[in-house]
Design an enzyme around this catalytic site. Structure first.
Site, PDB file in Angstrom:
ATOM      1  N   HIS A   1       1.170  -1.505  -0.108  1.00 43.61           N
ATOM      2  CA  HIS A   1       0.238   0.134  -0.110  1.00 43.61           C
ATOM      3  C   HIS A   1       1.037   2.043   0.094  1.00 43.61           C
ATOM      4  O   HIS A   1       0.292   2.715   0.231  1.00 43.61           O
ATOM      5  CB  HIS A   1      -0.666   0.083   1.234  1.00 43.61           C
ATOM      6  CG  HIS A   1      -1.770  -0.769   1.785  1.00 43.61           C
ATOM      7  ND1 HIS A   1      -2.774  -1.068   0.292  1.00 43.61           N
ATOM      8  CD2 HIS A   1      -2.098  -2.247   2.505  1.00 43.61           C
ATOM      9  CE1 HIS A   1      -3.315  -2.810   0.822  1.00 43.61           C
ATOM     10  NE2 HIS A   1      -2.829  -3.070   2.031  1.00 43.61           N
ATOM     11  N   ALA A   2       2.308   0.794   0.080  1.00 47.02           N
ATOM     12  CA  ALA A   2       3.177   2.323  -0.196  1.00 47.02           C
ATOM     13  C   ALA A   2       3.306   2.654  -1.556  1.00 47.02           C
ATOM     14  O   ALA A   2       3.181   2.432  -2.815  1.00 47.02           O
ATOM     15  CB  ALA A   2       4.811   1.747   0.440  1.00 47.02           C
TER      16      ALA A   2
END
Ligand SMILES: [Zn+2]
Length: 299
Positions: A120-121
């Protein structure tokens, strides 16, 4: 002997009481592997990832603000863990762990990191317990090696690999595939090269059929020279954050399908353990353990 990457710092992070992240699972997983007969010599200890390598996928402003603690409250809330010097060190080692495991995979055919899957970065922001995208950063390192022209990021965590998808969207050398529960975090999905949105409540038979189709389609479409596999176990029926109904045996069979495909195509694979949020640590670790059985690291 399958190389495994671990650092005690993976579990060394003080979180507020009742924080939902099961930070102790990494050390417990290592202990279970040792108890199951894995020798200490199988374990490699990562160094923190170098600053220049992080900048290959993230904005200097974001990286600096996280490293020096000037990151704002809103950005930290989106990550979901309080900022601390310990969090910085843990993050650098965890991401360095996937990079090390990817290098070991290219030498040994297969290697696993006992953390990782920070999918999710994004370029200039973290999200959902993810700070720097170890999948993209490792893919970029692998692509530096002669003969590695395309890397397949195959993500079976229950949550979509949105950061990975967006970071690779204009990079044809990284092919992204995500199998995820459609009605789950993140609310706003990104476009992977191939997305398999799964309906809530899906059970083993149907799920394993999708995994088999997805891995074969990914190989025949992407023709990858290396694979990064996110074996998140938040697909499990007892998980607190997933909405699928996959048994422990189903998790093993999924992981086996992926490793067998990599072997069949003669392509090195690095696996990361990804998400998993059951509150009972022993039960949770037992599900993560399936990845190591499927990789042949343990009986
Ligand atoms: Zn997840």
């Amino acid at each position: 002997m399958v190389p495994l990457v671990f650092h005690p710092i993976y579990s060394q992070l003080a979180l507020p009481a009742r924080h939902r992240f099961p930070i102790q699972k990494y050390q417990s997983l290592k202990d279970k592997l040792i108890k199951s007969g894995v020798v200490e010599d199988s374990f490699w200890r990562p160094l923190p990832i170098e600053y220049a390598k992080i900048n290959a996928a993230h904005s200097a402003f974001y990286v600096d603000s996280f490293l020096n603690g000037t990151i704002n409250d809103k950005a930290i809330r989106r990550i979901g863990m309080p900022w601390s010097e310990q969090f910085v060190q843990r993050t650098l080692h965890a991401v360095g762990g996937t990079v090390l495991a990817s290098q070991l995979a290219m030498e040994h055919g297969v290697a696993l990191n006992l953390t990782g899957g920070y999918h999710h970065a994004f370029f200039d922001a973290g999200s959902g317990f993810c700070v720097f995208n170890d999948i993209i950063l490792s893919a970029k390192e692998m692509l530096k090696k002669p003969g590695i022209d395309r890397v397949l990021a195959f993500d079976c965590d229950v949550h979509q690999g949105d950061g990975t998808a967006l970071l690779a969207s204009e990079d044809s050398s990284i092919y992204t595939v995500s199998l995820h529960c459609e009605k789950n975090f993140p609310a706003r999905k990104q476009h992977s090269d191939l997305d398999f949105p799964l309906s809530r409540g899906m059970a083993d038979d149907e799920y394993l059929h999708v995994v088999e189709c997805a891995i074969n389609l990914a190989f025949s479409t992407a023709l990858p020279d290396a694979v990064i596999y996110d074996g998140g176990v938040d697909i499990h029926e007892a998980d607190d954050l997933g909405y699928l109904q996959i048994s422990t045996k189903g998790v093993y069979e999924r992981d086996k399908l992926v490793f067998d495909a990599c072997k069949r195509y003669g392509v090195p694979v690095v696996a990361v353990i990804g998400g998993g949020y059951q509150r009972d640590i022993d039960d949770l670790v037992d599900v993560h353990f399936q990845l190591f059985r499927a990789a042949g690291a343990v009986k």
